[in-house]
Scaffold this motif. Structure first.
Motif, mmCIF file in Angstrom:
data_model
loop_
_atom_site.group_PDB
_atom_site.id
_atom_site.type_symbol
_atom_site.label_atom_id
_atom_site.label_comp_id
_atom_site.label_asym_id
_atom_site.label_seq_id
_atom_site.Cartn_x
_atom_site.Cartn_y
_atom_site.Cartn_z
ATOM 1 N N GLY A 277 -4.572 2.649 71.079
ATOM 2 C CA GLY A 277 -3.220 2.683 70.774
ATOM 3 C C GLY A 277 -2.325 2.449 71.319
ATOM 4 N N CYS A 278 -1.279 1.059 70.781
ATOM 5 C CA CYS A 278 -0.494 0.272 71.565
ATOM 6 C C CYS A 278 0.512 -0.516 70.337
ATOM 7 C CB CYS A 278 -1.331 -0.861 72.678
ATOM 8 S SG CYS A 278 0.133 -1.934 73.058
ATOM 9 N N ALA A 279 1.736 -0.856 70.187
ATOM 10 C CA ALA A 279 2.404 -1.136 69.629
ATOM 11 C C ALA A 279 3.287 -2.125 70.216
ATOM 12 C CB ALA A 279 3.439 0.200 69.010
ATOM 13 N N GLY B 196 2.454 -5.338 71.416
ATOM 14 C CA GLY B 196 2.314 -6.456 70.179
ATOM 15 C C GLY B 196 2.730 -7.261 71.595
ATOM 16 N N CYS B 197 1.492 -7.477 72.661
ATOM 17 C CA CYS B 197 1.897 -8.648 73.151
ATOM 18 C C CYS B 197 0.942 -9.928 72.849
ATOM 19 C CB CYS B 197 1.673 -8.394 75.337
ATOM 20 S SG CYS B 197 2.305 -7.444 75.962
ATOM 21 N N PRO B 198 2.068 -10.881 72.618
ATOM 22 C CA PRO B 198 1.207 -11.591 71.573
ATOM 23 C C PRO B 198 -0.609 -12.794 72.123
ATOM 24 C CG PRO B 198 3.475 -13.072 72.869
ATOM 25 C CD PRO B 198 3.057 -11.698 72.935
ATOM 26 N N TRP B 199 -0.070 -12.779 73.806
ATOM 27 C CA TRP B 199 -1.746 -12.766 73.930
ATOM 28 C C TRP B 199 -2.483 -11.974 74.617
ATOM 29 C CZ3 TRP B 199 -1.554 -11.368 78.948
ATOM 30 C CH2 TRP B 199 0.073 -11.587 80.086
ATOM 31 N N CYS B 200 -2.574 -10.447 74.785
ATOM 32 C CA CYS B 200 -3.033 -10.020 74.617
ATOM 33 C C CYS B 200 -4.692 -9.796 74.622
ATOM 34 C CB CYS B 200 -2.596 -8.547 73.902
ATOM 35 S SG CYS B 200 -3.547 -7.411 74.056
ATOM 36 N N ASP B 201 -4.997 -9.234 75.917
ATOM 37 C CA ASP B 201 -6.567 -9.539 76.134
ATOM 38 C C ASP B 201 -7.154 -8.453 75.310
ATOM 39 O OD1 ASP B 201 -6.107 -8.090 77.957
ATOM 40 O OD2 ASP B 201 -6.976 -10.016 79.310
ATOM 41 N N THR B 202 -6.590 -7.757 75.048
ATOM 42 C CA THR B 202 -7.850 -6.475 74.482
ATOM 43 C C THR B 202 -6.918 -5.833 73.361
ATOM 44 O OG1 THR B 202 -5.406 -4.294 76.058
ATOM 45 C CG2 THR B 202 -8.034 -4.963 77.380
ATOM 46 N N LYS B 203 -6.859 -6.462 72.617
ATOM 47 C CA LYS B 203 -6.511 -6.400 70.812
ATOM 48 C C LYS B 203 -6.776 -4.932 70.604
ATOM 49 C CE LYS B 203 -3.323 -10.293 69.933
ATOM 50 N NZ LYS B 203 -2.938 -11.771 69.426
ATOM 51 N N SER C 190 -8.121 -2.854 71.663
ATOM 52 C CA SER C 190 -7.581 -1.245 71.504
ATOM 53 C C SER C 190 -5.713 -0.653 70.868
ATOM 54 C CB SER C 190 -6.841 -1.011 73.609
ATOM 55 O OG SER C 190 -6.161 -1.854 73.459
ATOM 56 N N TRP C 191 -5.458 -1.838 70.322
ATOM 57 C CA TRP C 191 -4.440 -1.729 69.581
ATOM 58 C C TRP C 191 -4.033 -0.444 68.607
ATOM 59 C CZ3 TRP C 191 -1.608 -7.217 68.344
ATOM 60 C CH2 TRP C 191 -1.166 -7.384 69.296
ATOM 61 N N ASP C 192 -5.075 -0.102 67.705
ATOM 62 C CA ASP C 192 -5.021 0.257 66.238
ATOM 63 C C ASP C 192 -5.134 2.219 67.467
ATOM 64 O OD1 ASP C 192 -5.793 1.934 64.410
ATOM 65 O OD2 ASP C 192 -7.489 0.122 63.981
ATOM 66 N N GLY D 74 -4.897 1.564 78.511
ATOM 67 C CA GLY D 74 -4.810 0.739 77.108
ATOM 68 C C GLY D 74 -4.846 -0.628 76.836
ATOM 69 N N GLY D 75 -4.833 -0.740 75.597
ATOM 70 C CA GLY D 75 -3.124 -0.193 74.801
ATOM 71 C C GLY D 75 -2.092 0.899 75.612
ATOM 72 N N GLU D 76 -1.452 1.572 75.308
ATOM 73 C CA GLU D 76 -0.309 1.573 75.820
ATOM 74 C C GLU D 76 -0.572 3.368 76.706
ATOM 75 O OE1 GLU D 76 2.581 0.435 77.531
ATOM 76 O OE2 GLU D 76 1.874 2.740 78.360
#
Ligand code: SF4
Length: 211
Positions: free
Chosen positions: A34-36, A38-45, A47-49, A76-78
């Motif tokens: 879980g992460c909201a 939204g870093c553009p170049w995140c390398d753990t996308k 983990s966003w859901d 995370g995520g956050e």
């Protein structure tokens, strides 16, 4: 302790923490889902859901950590989208060192003895909270270009206005971390560290080819 509290888990793995104050420390990483931010170049996308089938109780996570190194990193995520007070207390009571890695954009709810790394990234959709900077035990700034050094200087200026800065002028330490082992970014970080009294974090795990 919050009875019945569970956490969405993205992954749990053991490795050597390669960054900042705990570089070289064998660690269990607990990556929460879980992460909201939204870093553009995140390398753990991945983990966003916010949805996952893998929810773990505090007792389960504490039991899993018991089989690994003493140092536990919750990331995370956050991770601070969750109230981590009871989880961090449980891990500390089980004689672990506990480190949280957060963007600093959410309220940090952790045991007072947890070590907090605030790592703001370029292009975050949310601002870094003053409360997060006040709670931080270290700041870690990924650096790819000159504007990232300026962000680090802005954070230092913000923190220098806090009353505690008069007593602890070098706390929390600010680490500059070149992204992707870039030689150009590393040279920039070295120059900035010497000029502005920052520290240098080199992602040592990448030098030995581990995650
Ligand atoms: S806070 Fe971390 S996980 Fe979330 S988008 Fe930024 S880099 Fe990715």
């Amino acid at each position: 302790m919050t009875a019945g509290q569970t956490f969405p888990v993205s992954e749990i793995f053991q490795t050597i923490q390669g960054e900042a104050s705990f570089a070289g420390t064998a660690s269990t990483f607990i990556r929460l889902q879980g992460c909201a931010v939204g870093c553009p170049w995140c390398d753990t996308k991945y983990s966003w859901d916010h949805h996952t089938d893998d929810w773990r109780s505090i007792a389960e996570l504490t039991r899993i950590a018991r089989d690994g190194p003493r140092h536990v990193v919750i990331t995370g995520g956050e991770p601070c989208e969750h109230d981590l007070s009871a989880l961090t207390a449980s891990l500390l009571n089980d004689e672990h060192m506990v480190q949280i890695e957060t963007s600093g954009t959410a309220v940090i709810r952790v045991d007072p003895c947890a070590f907090v790394t605030v790592s703001p990234k370029y292009g975050m959709l949310k601002p870094v909270l003053d409360a997060a900077l006040r709670r931080a035990d270290e700041i870690k700034v990924p650096v790819g270009k000159a504007a990232d050094i300026e962000r680090a200087r802005e954070l230092a200026a913000r923190m220098s206005a806090f009353p505690a800065a008069r007593m602890f002028p070098r706390h929390p330490r600010i680490w500059l971390q070149p992204i992707s082992q870039s030689a150009k970014a590393t040279a920039m970080c070295v120059r900035a560290a010497l000029e502005h009294d920052f520290a240098l974090s080199l992602q040592t795990h990448k030098f030995v080819g581990i995650r």
